[in-house]
Design an enzyme around this catalytic site. Structure first.
Site, PDB file in Angstrom:
ATOM      1  N   HIS A 281       0.850  -1.194   0.000  1.00 56.03           N
ATOM      2  CA  HIS A 281       0.000   0.000   0.000  1.00 56.03           C
ATOM      3  C   HIS A 281       0.878   1.235   0.000  1.00 56.03           C
ATOM      4  O   HIS A 281       2.087   1.160   0.174  1.00 56.03           O
ATOM      5  CB  HIS A 281      -0.969   0.007   1.189  1.00 56.03           C
ATOM      6  CG  HIS A 281      -0.323   0.152   2.523  1.00 56.03           C
ATOM      7  ND1 HIS A 281      -0.971   0.696   3.609  1.00 56.03           N
ATOM      8  CD2 HIS A 281       0.907  -0.165   2.973  1.00 56.03           C
ATOM      9  CE1 HIS A 281      -0.182   0.693   4.663  1.00 56.03           C
ATOM     10  NE2 HIS A 281       0.971   0.177   4.300  1.00 56.03           N
TER      11      HIS A 281
ATOM     12  N   CYS B 292       6.369   5.445   4.320  1.00 55.31           N
ATOM     13  CA  CYS B 292       5.079   4.877   3.901  1.00 55.31           C
ATOM     14  C   CYS B 292       4.458   5.651   2.739  1.00 55.31           C
ATOM     15  O   CYS B 292       3.486   5.204   2.143  1.00 55.31           O
ATOM     16  CB  CYS B 292       4.112   4.833   5.077  1.00 55.31           C
ATOM     17  SG  CYS B 292       4.677   3.766   6.409  1.00 55.31           S
TER      18      CYS B 292
ATOM     19  N   HIS C 121       4.832   0.135  -0.546  1.00 56.10           N
ATOM     20  CA  HIS C 121       5.666  -0.744   0.275  1.00 56.10           C
ATOM     21  C   HIS C 121       4.747  -1.838   0.805  1.00 56.10           C
ATOM     22  O   HIS C 121       3.521  -1.697   0.778  1.00 56.10           O
ATOM     23  CB  HIS C 121       6.329   0.026   1.424  1.00 56.10           C
ATOM     24  CG  HIS C 121       5.343   0.544   2.426  1.00 56.10           C
ATOM     25  ND1 HIS C 121       4.548   1.649   2.195  1.00 56.10           N
ATOM     26  CD2 HIS C 121       4.983   0.080   3.649  1.00 56.10           C
ATOM     27  CE1 HIS C 121       3.765   1.858   3.238  1.00 56.10           C
ATOM     28  NE2 HIS C 121       3.994   0.914   4.140  1.00 56.10           N
TER      29      HIS C 121
ATOM     30  N   HIS D 233       3.651  -5.285   3.529  1.00 55.41           N
ATOM     31  CA  HIS D 233       3.628  -5.857   4.877  1.00 55.41           C
ATOM     32  C   HIS D 233       3.120  -7.295   4.799  1.00 55.41           C
ATOM     33  O   HIS D 233       2.333  -7.641   3.921  1.00 55.41           O
ATOM     34  CB  HIS D 233       2.673  -5.084   5.792  1.00 55.41           C
ATOM     35  CG  HIS D 233       3.045  -3.662   6.008  1.00 55.41           C
ATOM     36  ND1 HIS D 233       4.041  -3.273   6.870  1.00 55.41           N
ATOM     37  CD2 HIS D 233       2.547  -2.519   5.464  1.00 55.41           C
ATOM     38  CE1 HIS D 233       4.140  -1.952   6.856  1.00 55.41           C
ATOM     39  NE2 HIS D 233       3.239  -1.465   6.006  1.00 55.41           N
TER      40      HIS D 233
ATOM     41  N   ASP E 209      -4.999 -10.612  -0.122  1.00 62.28           N
ATOM     42  CA  ASP E 209      -3.684 -11.253  -0.196  1.00 62.28           C
ATOM     43  C   ASP E 209      -3.015 -10.991  -1.544  1.00 62.28           C
ATOM     44  O   ASP E 209      -3.621 -11.167  -2.601  1.00 62.28           O
ATOM     45  CB  ASP E 209      -3.824 -12.761   0.043  1.00 62.28           C
ATOM     46  CG  ASP E 209      -2.490 -13.435   0.320  1.00 62.28           C
ATOM     47  OD1 ASP E 209      -1.599 -12.790   0.899  1.00 62.28           O
ATOM     48  OD2 ASP E 209      -2.350 -14.621  -0.038  1.00 62.28           O
ATOM     49  N   HIS E 210      -1.757 -10.565  -1.477  1.00 59.85           N
ATOM     50  CA  HIS E 210      -0.927 -10.290  -2.646  1.00 59.85           C
ATOM     51  C   HIS E 210      -1.555  -9.261  -3.583  1.00 59.85           C
ATOM     52  O   HIS E 210      -1.597  -9.442  -4.794  1.00 59.85           O
ATOM     53  CB  HIS E 210      -0.570 -11.594  -3.388  1.00 59.85           C
ATOM     54  CG  HIS E 210       0.438 -12.391  -2.632  1.00 59.85           C
ATOM     55  ND1 HIS E 210       0.079 -13.236  -1.603  1.00 59.85           N
ATOM     56  CD2 HIS E 210       1.777 -12.453  -2.733  1.00 59.85           C
ATOM     57  CE1 HIS E 210       1.157 -13.798  -1.097  1.00 59.85           C
ATOM     58  NE2 HIS E 210       2.210 -13.336  -1.765  1.00 59.85           N
TER      59      HIS E 210
ATOM     60  N   GLU F 187       0.291  -4.811  11.587  1.00 58.91           N
ATOM     61  CA  GLU F 187       0.974  -4.411  10.364  1.00 58.91           C
ATOM     62  C   GLU F 187       2.463  -4.750  10.469  1.00 58.91           C
ATOM     63  O   GLU F 187       3.084  -5.160   9.495  1.00 58.91           O
ATOM     64  CB  GLU F 187       0.776  -2.916  10.141  1.00 58.91           C
ATOM     65  CG  GLU F 187       1.325  -2.405   8.836  1.00 58.91           C
ATOM     66  CD  GLU F 187       0.974  -0.956   8.625  1.00 58.91           C
ATOM     67  OE1 GLU F 187       0.123  -0.681   7.745  1.00 58.91           O
ATOM     68  OE2 GLU F 187       1.541  -0.090   9.317  1.00 58.91           O
TER      69      GLU F 187
END
Length: 174
Positions: free
Chosen positions: A52, A71, A77, A79, A116-117, A163
């Protein structure tokens, strides 16, 4: 089993028990609060990887970097998020047959499989018009789960999203 153990445990202690926790695996926990013996709390952890970017369109790049630091990277970037979902499962009645497998199916369908991903800002409609901060992601996960769980006569107590090892949010706050 938790209810059956409670009287014997209570007899051995000098003070009143308020809660019994049972860790079944590193990601699955059951809890019984002694002031409500009609439900058991079921907590399960889930993981998803996503990227994000934190960005306020009203600020220029320098302003975003000052506010959000790394960020605000224009390329985003990522997580490895850990999502803990806690539900109150009734011990009798309609929702009594709800299991960890049922919770897994709902959480995967409504959150993990969608997030996810992904690049949350662009790939997930939930965050096209809101900053995907840990707080906003947590509230959105809650909102996505509350209805499907209620349809199964199970109430969502809270979701907690980690996070990083140091950064998490719980909604509703407990």
């Amino acid at each position: 089993l938790l209810i059956d153990c409670l009287p014997d445990l209570q007899d051995q202690l000098e003070s009143r028990l308020s809660r019994i926790d049972w860790t079944l695996s590193p990601s699955l926990h059951l809890s019984l609060e002694t002031d409500d013996m009609t439900t058991v709390l079921l907590s399960q952890d889930y993981q998803f990887a996503a990227s994000h970017r934190l960005h306020n369109p009203e600020l220029d790049e320098d302003g975003n970097r000052a506010l959000f630091g790394k960020c605000a990277n224009p390329n985003g970037h990522g997580h490895n998020y850990r999502l803990e979902v806690t539900v109150a499962v009734p011990l009798s009645g309609e929702g009594a047959g709800f299991s960890a497998l049922d919770l897994d199916a709902l959480v995967h369908e409504h959150v993990v499989d969608q997030y996810d991903h992904t690049y949350l800002n662009l790939d997930v409609a939930d965050f096209r018009d809101q900053n995907p901060t840990v707080e906003n992601i947590t509230v959105t996960c809650h909102d996505k789960l509350v209805g499907p769980l209620a349809d199964r006569d199970v109430s969502l107590k809270h979701v907690r999203l980690w996070e990083t090892d140091k950064t998490c949010c719980t909604y509703p706050a407990s």
